[in-house]
Scaffold this motif. Structure first.
Motif, PDB file in Angstrom:
ATOM      1  N   VAL A  20       0.845  -1.192   0.000  1.00 45.80           N
ATOM      2  CA  VAL A  20       0.000   0.000   0.000  1.00 45.80           C
ATOM      3  C   VAL A  20       0.878   1.239   0.000  1.00 45.80           C
ATOM      4  CG1 VAL A  20      -1.841   1.246   1.166  1.00 45.80           C
ATOM      5  CG2 VAL A  20      -1.711  -1.239   1.346  1.00 45.80           C
ATOM      6  N   GLN A  21       0.628   2.089  -0.984  1.00 46.26           N
ATOM      7  CA  GLN A  21       1.407   3.318  -1.065  1.00 46.26           C
ATOM      8  C   GLN A  21       0.473   4.498  -0.856  1.00 46.26           C
ATOM      9  OE1 GLN A  21       3.692   3.595  -4.715  1.00 46.26           O
ATOM     10  NE2 GLN A  21       3.783   5.812  -4.499  1.00 46.26           N
ATOM     11  N   LEU A  22       0.847   5.399   0.058  1.00 43.29           N
ATOM     12  CA  LEU A  22       0.010   6.581   0.311  1.00 43.29           C
ATOM     13  C   LEU A  22       0.411   7.703  -0.643  1.00 43.29           C
ATOM     14  CD1 LEU A  22      -0.006   6.734   4.218  1.00 43.29           C
ATOM     15  CD2 LEU A  22      -1.709   5.704   2.719  1.00 43.29           C
ATOM     16  N   GLU A  23      -0.577   8.277  -1.305  1.00 40.26           N
ATOM     17  CA  GLU A  23      -0.328   9.467  -2.124  1.00 40.26           C
ATOM     18  C   GLU A  23      -0.894  10.642  -1.338  1.00 40.26           C
ATOM     19  OE1 GLU A  23       0.981  10.143  -5.168  1.00 40.26           O
ATOM     20  OE2 GLU A  23       1.717   8.088  -5.370  1.00 40.26           O
ATOM     21  N   ILE A  24      -0.026  11.447  -0.737  1.00 39.38           N
ATOM     22  CA  ILE A  24      -0.515  12.522   0.130  1.00 39.38           C
ATOM     23  C   ILE A  24      -0.467  13.856  -0.615  1.00 39.38           C
ATOM     24  CG2 ILE A  24      -0.148  13.729   2.316  1.00 39.38           C
ATOM     25  CD1 ILE A  24       1.115  11.141   3.362  1.00 39.38           C
ATOM     26  N   VAL A  25      -1.598  14.545  -0.656  1.00 38.91           N
ATOM     27  CA  VAL A  25      -1.621  15.886  -1.251  1.00 38.91           C
ATOM     28  C   VAL A  25      -2.116  16.890  -0.203  1.00 38.91           C
ATOM     29  CG1 VAL A  25      -1.987  15.173  -3.633  1.00 38.91           C
ATOM     30  CG2 VAL A  25      -3.958  15.540  -2.148  1.00 38.91           C
ATOM     31  N   ASP A  26      -1.771  18.149  -0.421  1.00 40.69           N
ATOM     32  CA  ASP A  26      -2.205  19.220   0.484  1.00 40.69           C
ATOM     33  C   ASP A  26      -3.317  20.013  -0.202  1.00 40.69           C
ATOM     34  OD1 ASP A  26      -2.496  21.312   2.196  1.00 40.69           O
ATOM     35  OD2 ASP A  26      -0.528  22.212   1.835  1.00 40.69           O
ATOM     36  N   ASN A  27      -4.517  19.972   0.360  1.00 36.72           N
ATOM     37  CA  ASN A  27      -5.606  20.753  -0.251  1.00 36.72           C
ATOM     38  C   ASN A  27      -5.687  22.161   0.314  1.00 36.72           C
ATOM     39  OD1 ASN A  27      -7.112  20.577   2.156  1.00 36.72           O
ATOM     40  ND2 ASN A  27      -8.007  18.640   1.529  1.00 36.72           N
ATOM     41  N   GLU A  28      -4.731  22.549   1.144  1.00 32.65           N
ATOM     42  CA  GLU A  28      -4.558  23.914   1.660  1.00 32.65           C
ATOM     43  C   GLU A  28      -5.795  24.452   2.388  1.00 32.65           C
ATOM     44  OE1 GLU A  28      -2.458  26.604  -1.000  1.00 32.65           O
ATOM     45  OE2 GLU A  28      -1.913  24.926  -2.256  1.00 32.65           O
ATOM     46  N   SER A  29      -6.664  23.563   2.868  1.00 32.11           N
ATOM     47  CA  SER A  29      -7.912  23.937   3.571  1.00 32.11           C
ATOM     48  C   SER A  29      -8.787  24.857   2.738  1.00 32.11           C
ATOM     49  CB  SER A  29      -7.644  24.682   4.890  1.00 32.11           C
ATOM     50  OG  SER A  29      -6.568  24.174   5.567  1.00 32.11           O
ATOM     51  N   SER A  30      -8.560  24.888   1.437  1.00 33.44           N
ATOM     52  CA  SER A  30      -9.214  25.923   0.647  1.00 33.44           C
ATOM     53  C   SER A  30     -10.102  25.292  -0.421  1.00 33.44           C
ATOM     54  CB  SER A  30      -8.122  26.793   0.027  1.00 33.44           C
ATOM     55  OG  SER A  30      -8.504  27.233  -1.230  1.00 33.44           O
TER      56      SER A  30
END
Lengths: 294, 393
Positions: free
Chosen positions: B77-87
């Motif tokens: 299992v590979q996590l693809e982490i993105v930042d949605n900047e709370s926006s």
């Protein structure tokens, strides 16, 4: 008495936030007066000063940290002018302004990188952060100190401008850039001095502001910066007393509007005021008159 | 001309090289095939602190269980982490990045607004999403791809209103939300409905984006003679509100929802004279084994420690992130495939016993949850204390 007790918190908050806007607004207005440049990076300088304090107190005692961050902010302001604005001295004014926007985003993103996007809590400055009771309204000491400190600093600044050699040079440069250069005034040192004063006041403003509103985040400078800019325009950009009075008016009105229950419109008011002023009296309350030369 | 041709050759060689790297079936170091789980969480902006804590739970779960057996094959299992900047305007771009990287299922986001904003992106791509702690009903309403493992705001708002009237005998409540923020506006509305049904009155105000001057709001609450101050806003604003409440000597308790269950809040309240109550998903100590494991894991890595606000106090969202990861694995196992469409079809039937309780989904895709934990902030020591398990009658 009840009326006073109920309404005093709004007036206190308004006066103190107004004083903090005033310290930022002076930076905008002085730079505009001399360079005809709206220094968009000024609000972010204010935020960086706050951030520096957050990190500085982790290495050094508070009484060293405060002078240290003021000096560092001044150096940063000086450095920004030398690196981002001075090489563009002979370029069209628009280029310098775009450079200022670039610096603003650079500072915001540098802060985002350093903090990792999290809000940092501003260090607790003893005395300033203590609570006191004024006529039944409880608040922080900083709220009461701010207006006096602001007015004191403004008086010093006016004395500096009216009675010293560098002050005279500043007035000359703001009147006529080219002629004062021909008269042997060292333009670059005058401009640097302007940025040094502006950054110094922004650093003081940031100490007062963040002591009261303790969250420092990368965009923390944007809103106070914008409102201080509106204050500068309102008072007449280029005029120091104008900027201070404009800032106090905006700070107080904003809080009274919140107190009346129209919290949703408190920011809308500030920007509506900007539009009205630009339409009705484009030069602001104390702005220089535009004399058309034939 | 010669220089140009050399350059051209170089560029061609480089493209060939990169193509060689990217081509073919993706395999990890261990040689197992890879299944990607998207982590759609804020790491900056208003909800950065909470988003990072939720991500920590997912990352810890991934370190505990890095492989999954689906239909007889073991996948890494590979996590693809993105930042949605709370926006809500940047969230969809981050969601698009997850879709392009070929994830099988998405977890997140902390903050309902971003989840709602990005929902269509996942829906159009046919990728199922599991909301971890987004409590606004609109997240799962009217779509088939969004599921969630937490309770909902109508429930949470009612619990809080009951709590306010039962414990504080509150007659007037001051509610504060952020303009345009689906989470706080929604929760305030549900609280208002329930509180008024119980015979109370509500003074409701909002603050605009970017506001950090809460002095007048606290003064308004005092002027309104409120018995409780309900402010289910982001932790960023919460810190400022707590500070201002202490500065003005506010004597009424502050009430909030799951967002405030964070060590950011306890750190802000420490040493100040404020009373804070929150409803939340998980109470530290609910599963001692999990608590000990994740604390050791956070402690061992300075980045994790920084992301958890510098200490090892557990946030409920971290436990929820942990459960969400395993729920996703269960769904994959049940589907017997890593195809998003198969996982989406299998999700409604998935059940899982997590550290935060039993997880199963109803017909809308929401978790069946009927209790919330109420915690109180011990301002002297800066820790959360358990108060009660609260349901609704």
């Amino acid at each position: 008495m009840d009326f006073v007790r109920d309404n005093l918190p709004y007036i206190l908050a308004g006066i103190s936030v107004g004083g903090q806007y005033a310290l930022i607004a002076i930076g905008y207005t002085m730079v505009y007066g001399i360079l005809r440049l709206i220094n968009f990076a000024h609000g972010d300088m204010f935020m960086i000063a706050g951030l520096m304090a957050v990190y500085a107190v982790t290495w050094m005692p508070l009484y060293v940290a405060i002078p240290f961050i003021v000096v560092l902010t001044v150096l940063l302001g000086f450095g920004i002018e030398r690196v981002a604005y001075k090489p563009l001295r002979s370029a069209p004014r628009m280029s310098v302004m775009i450079s200022a926007i670039g610096v603003s985003y650079l500072l915001q993103n540098a802060a985002l990188y350093i903090t990792g996007g999290l809000t940092k809590t501003y260090p607790n400055i003893p005395f300033l952060a203590d609570t006191i009771t004024v006529f039944g309204a409880t608040t922080k000491v900083v709220t009461v100190v701010t207006p006096f400190l602001t007015i004191g600093l403004v008086i010093l600044l006016v004395i500096l401008i009216n009675n010293t050699k560098i002050g005279m040079a500043m007035r000359a440069v703001s009147r006529d850039f080219e002629t004062s250069r021909l008269m042997g005034i060292k333009i670059d040192s005058v401009i640097s001095m302007t940025f040094i004063i502006g950054s110094f006041l922004a650093a003081i403003g940031s100490i007062l502001y963040f002591t009261n509103y303790t969250g420092v985040m990368p965009t923390a400078g944007a809103m106070p910066g914008l409102k201080a800019f509106v204050a500068a325009v309102f008072g007449g950009i280029g005029s120091i007393p104008g900027a201070v009075i404009g800032a106090f008016i905006i700070g107080i009105c904003e809080n009274i509007i919140k107190g009346l229950g129209w919290t949703t419109f408190s920011d809308a008011f500030t920007f509506a005021l900007l539009i009205v002023i630009l339409i009705v009296k484009p030069t602001g309350l104390f702005g220089e008159k535009n004399i058309d030369k034939v | 001309m010669k220089k140009l041709s050399i350059l051209l050759a170089l560029v061609l060689a480089m493209t060939a090289f990169t193509a060689g790297c990217g081509g073919g079936e993706e395999a990890s170091e261990s040689g197992n095939p890879v299944v990607k789980i998207g982590v759609f969480e804020p790491a900056s902006g208003d909800n950065g602190a909470g988003g990072k804590q939720e991500t920590l739970g997912i990352q810890y779960a991934n370190s505990v269980c890095p492989t999954v057996e689906i239909g007889g094959t073991t996948y890494d299992v590979q996590l693809e982490i993105v930042d949605n900047e709370s926006s809500t305007d940047k969230g969809p771009t981050a969601a698009q990045a997850l879709v392009s990287s070929g994830v099988s299922v998405v977890l997140g986001s902390y903050g309902s607004g971003v989840s709602i904003a990005a929902s269509d992106i996942f829906g159009d791509a046919g990728i199922p999403a599991i909301g971890v702690t987004c409590t606004n009903p609109q997240v799962t309403e009217g779509n088939d791809h969004y599921f969630r493992i937490c309770f909902l705001d109508p429930f949470q708002g009612t619990v809080l209103a009951n709590f306010a009237t039962d414990v504080f005998e509150a007659k007037t409540a001051y509610c504060l939300s952020k303009l345009g923020d689906d989470y706080s506006v929604g929760l305030c509305n549900y609280f208002q409905e329930a509180f008024e049904a119980l015979g109370g009155t509500v003074v409701y105000e909002t603050f605009p984006e970017g506001n950090s001057d809460f002095a007048s709001y606290v003064a308004n609450a005092v002027k309104a003679n409120a018995d409780v101050f309900f402010a289910p806003v982001s932790t960023e604003a919460a810190v400022l509100i707590i500070d201002q409440a202490a500065a003005q000597g506010l004597t009424i308790p502050l009430l909030a929802g799951d967002t405030w269950d964070s060590n950011v809040i306890t750190a802000a309240a420490k040493g100040k004279n404020v009373e804070i109550y929150v409803t939340t998903f998980y109470q530290e100590g609910g599963d001692p084994e999990f608590d000990a494991g994740i604390k050791a894991w956070i402690e061992a890595d300075s980045t994790n420690l920084a992301n958890n606000n510098g200490n090892t106090d557990l946030a409920a969202v971290t436990a929820m992130g942990y459960d969400a990861y395993f729920t996703a694995l269960e769904a994959m196992k049940a589907a017997g495939s890593i195809e998003p469409a198969d996982i989406m079809a299998a999700l409604p039937g998935v059940t899982y016993v997590g550290v935060s309780g039993d997880i199963s989904f109803n017909e809308i895709g929401d978790a069946n949850r009927d209790v919330a934990y109420v915690k109180k902030c011990n301002a002297a020591d800066g820790v959360w204390e358990f108060v009660a398990v609260q349901g609704i009658e």
